[in-house]
Design a protein around this motif. Structure first.
Motif, mmCIF file in Angstrom:
data_model
loop_
_atom_site.group_PDB
_atom_site.id
_atom_site.type_symbol
_atom_site.label_atom_id
_atom_site.label_comp_id
_atom_site.label_asym_id
_atom_site.label_seq_id
_atom_site.Cartn_x
_atom_site.Cartn_y
_atom_site.Cartn_z
ATOM 1 N N TRP A 180 43.104 -7.256 30.297
ATOM 2 C CA TRP A 180 43.248 -7.679 28.906
ATOM 3 C C TRP A 180 44.578 -7.197 28.323
ATOM 4 O O TRP A 180 45.283 -7.968 27.662
ATOM 5 C CB TRP A 180 42.071 -7.139 28.084
ATOM 6 C CG TRP A 180 42.068 -7.581 26.673
ATOM 7 C CD1 TRP A 180 42.512 -6.879 25.589
ATOM 8 C CD2 TRP A 180 41.612 -8.838 26.165
ATOM 9 N NE1 TRP A 180 42.350 -7.612 24.450
ATOM 10 C CE2 TRP A 180 41.800 -8.833 24.771
ATOM 11 C CE3 TRP A 180 41.059 -9.963 26.772
ATOM 12 C CZ2 TRP A 180 41.451 -9.895 23.968
ATOM 13 C CZ3 TRP A 180 40.723 -11.025 25.959
ATOM 14 C CH2 TRP A 180 40.919 -10.986 24.576
ATOM 15 N N ASN A 181 44.928 -5.944 28.552
ATOM 16 C CA ASN A 181 46.188 -5.417 28.017
ATOM 17 C C ASN A 181 47.396 -6.102 28.634
ATOM 18 O O ASN A 181 48.366 -6.407 27.933
ATOM 19 C CB ASN A 181 46.275 -3.905 28.229
ATOM 20 C CG ASN A 181 45.435 -3.142 27.244
ATOM 21 O OD1 ASN A 181 45.111 -3.635 26.169
ATOM 22 N ND2 ASN A 181 45.066 -1.921 27.601
ATOM 23 N N ASN A 228 47.645 -9.521 27.071
ATOM 24 C CA ASN A 228 48.176 -9.447 25.707
ATOM 25 C C ASN A 228 49.672 -9.163 25.696
ATOM 26 O O ASN A 228 50.411 -9.739 24.903
ATOM 27 C CB ASN A 228 47.446 -8.377 24.896
ATOM 28 C CG ASN A 228 46.072 -8.823 24.457
ATOM 29 O OD1 ASN A 228 45.725 -10.004 24.566
ATOM 30 N ND2 ASN A 228 45.278 -7.890 23.990
ATOM 31 N N THR A 279 51.307 -12.441 26.675
ATOM 32 C CA THR A 279 51.115 -13.517 25.705
ATOM 33 C C THR A 279 51.784 -13.240 24.371
ATOM 34 O O THR A 279 52.468 -14.099 23.823
ATOM 35 C CB THR A 279 49.607 -13.755 25.476
ATOM 36 O OG1 THR A 279 49.001 -14.049 26.725
ATOM 37 C CG2 THR A 279 49.381 -14.915 24.526
#
Length: 115
Positions: A48-49, A52, A55
């Motif tokens: 997830w990190n 992120n 993105t």
């Protein structure tokens, strides 16, 4: 990500869902039940990190193995929450995972200097 972890455990099998993950852990790490959720949380949080960062901050990942290295950082950090042998086992697992990722990165790298 899963292939790197499987390589450390000595298997070609990779889980496709959470139930397979837990059965995979139980098969290859039968005495480490307290670490199953730690490992899953570290991998998910790392993915997830990294997602992120790519993105929203427009920072390219240098390698897909970056997710594994970030997960190792989380595992090592979270090992501080444990005491005694559990802490040592978790730190040892993070070190093994980091080493396996480095080995796989060398294997997957394109040969340099070939013209």
């Amino acid at each position: 990500m899963w292939r790197t972890i499987g390589g450390m455990l000595g298997t070609d099998l990779c889980p496709n869902n959470i139930w397979q993950y837990f059965s995979w852990c139980y098969s290859f790490l039968p005495d480490g039940e307290i670490f199953y959720t730690f490992g899953l949380a570290a991998l998910c949080w790392a993915a997830w990190n990294c997602r992120n960062r790519t993105t929203f901050e427009f920072k390219k990942m240098r390698s897909p193995f970056d997710v594994i290295y970030v997960a190792c950082g989380f595992i090592t950090y979270w090992a501080g929450l444990l005491m005694g042998e559990d802490r040592e086992a978790m730190e040892r697992g993070a070190k093994m995972l980091r080493g396996n990722a480095a080995n796989m990165m060398r294997i997957c790298a394109a040969p340099g200097g070939v013209n």
